[in-house]
Design a protein around this motif. Structure first.
Motif, mmCIF file in Angstrom:
data_model
loop_
_atom_site.group_PDB
_atom_site.id
_atom_site.type_symbol
_atom_site.label_atom_id
_atom_site.label_comp_id
_atom_site.label_asym_id
_atom_site.label_seq_id
_atom_site.Cartn_x
_atom_site.Cartn_y
_atom_site.Cartn_z
ATOM 1 N N MET A 188 3.133 6.135 8.739
ATOM 2 C CA MET A 188 2.101 5.357 8.090
ATOM 3 C C MET A 188 0.792 5.585 8.853
ATOM 4 O O MET A 188 0.747 5.560 10.068
ATOM 5 N N LEU A 189 -0.240 5.798 8.114
ATOM 6 C CA LEU A 189 -1.550 6.023 8.710
ATOM 7 C C LEU A 189 -2.090 4.751 9.344
ATOM 8 O O LEU A 189 -1.797 3.641 8.900
ATOM 9 N N ARG A 190 -2.893 4.954 10.372
ATOM 10 C CA ARG A 190 -3.463 3.794 11.075
ATOM 11 C C ARG A 190 -4.300 2.933 10.132
ATOM 12 O O ARG A 190 -4.223 1.705 10.161
ATOM 13 N N SER A 191 -5.087 3.565 9.293
ATOM 14 C CA SER A 191 -5.925 2.784 8.373
ATOM 15 C C SER A 191 -5.071 1.977 7.397
ATOM 16 O O SER A 191 -5.441 0.864 7.013
ATOM 17 N N GLU A 192 -3.923 2.521 7.013
ATOM 18 C CA GLU A 192 -3.022 1.797 6.124
ATOM 19 C C GLU A 192 -2.433 0.579 6.840
ATOM 20 O O GLU A 192 -2.339 -0.508 6.267
ATOM 21 N N ARG A 193 -2.042 0.743 8.097
ATOM 22 C CA ARG A 193 -1.512 -0.387 8.878
ATOM 23 C C ARG A 193 -2.587 -1.456 9.048
ATOM 24 O O ARG A 193 -2.306 -2.647 8.945
ATOM 25 N N ARG B 116 -5.057 -2.035 7.058
ATOM 26 C CA ARG B 116 -5.234 -2.649 5.738
ATOM 27 C C ARG B 116 -4.139 -3.692 5.490
ATOM 28 O O ARG B 116 -4.415 -4.798 5.004
ATOM 29 N N GLN B 117 -2.901 -3.358 5.849
ATOM 30 C CA GLN B 117 -1.798 -4.298 5.686
ATOM 31 C C GLN B 117 -1.980 -5.519 6.583
ATOM 32 O O GLN B 117 -1.761 -6.647 6.146
ATOM 33 N N VAL C 132 -2.328 -9.408 5.499
ATOM 34 C CA VAL C 132 -1.438 -10.458 6.017
ATOM 35 C C VAL C 132 -2.260 -11.599 6.613
ATOM 36 O O VAL C 132 -1.968 -12.777 6.370
ATOM 37 N N ARG C 133 -3.297 -11.267 7.385
ATOM 38 C CA ARG C 133 -4.156 -12.315 7.954
ATOM 39 C C ARG C 133 -4.831 -13.122 6.852
ATOM 40 O O ARG C 133 -4.918 -14.351 6.918
ATOM 41 N N ALA D 8 1.407 -9.121 0.549
ATOM 42 C CA ALA D 8 1.191 -10.006 1.699
ATOM 43 C C ALA D 8 1.363 -11.462 1.287
ATOM 44 O O ALA D 8 1.954 -12.260 2.023
ATOM 45 N N TRP D 9 0.848 -11.814 0.120
ATOM 46 C CA TRP D 9 0.970 -13.188 -0.361
ATOM 47 C C TRP D 9 2.434 -13.556 -0.569
ATOM 48 O O TRP D 9 2.875 -14.633 -0.172
ATOM 49 N N GLN D 10 3.189 -12.666 -1.196
ATOM 50 C CA GLN D 10 4.610 -12.934 -1.438
ATOM 51 C C GLN D 10 5.371 -13.089 -0.128
ATOM 52 O O GLN D 10 6.204 -13.985 0.017
#
Length: 91
Positions: free
Chosen positions: A1-6, A8-9, A13-14, A49-51
């Motif tokens: 997984m790319l750093r930018s994707e992590r 973004r996730q 989540v925050r 993230a909401w789920q």
């Protein structure tokens, strides 16, 4: 997984946690509820993230209040470990 994707996730989540805290506080206005719906619809990552946040909140809500309060009290090391393991199983 790319750093930018992590990143973004993590940001999603925050943000989901912030929305959940607002709802749990019981202070969300109708406008804020509308903004939440827009946020969730704006990005599939937001909805994921909401789920996840909602499911985690439901699991914590299922923890008996006696157990939850006991886990907040100072305890000896062995008792803390046992409570942590029990909470881990509950989650």
């Amino acid at each position: 997984m790319l750093r930018s994707e992590r990143e973004r996730q993590r940001r999603a989540v925050r943000e989901a946690a912030g929305w959940l805290a607002l709802l749990e506080a019981g202070e969300a206005s109708a406008h804020e509820l509308e903004l939440l719906q827009e946020w969730r619809a704006a990005d599939a990552e937001h909805e994921r993230a909401w789920q996840a946040a909602s499911q985690l909140q439901q699991r914590f809500a299922a923890v008996p209040s006696r157990l939850a309060m006991a886990s907040l009290q100072p305890a000896d090391r062995g008792r803390r470990i046992a409570l942590r393991q029990l909470l881990g199983l509950a989650v």
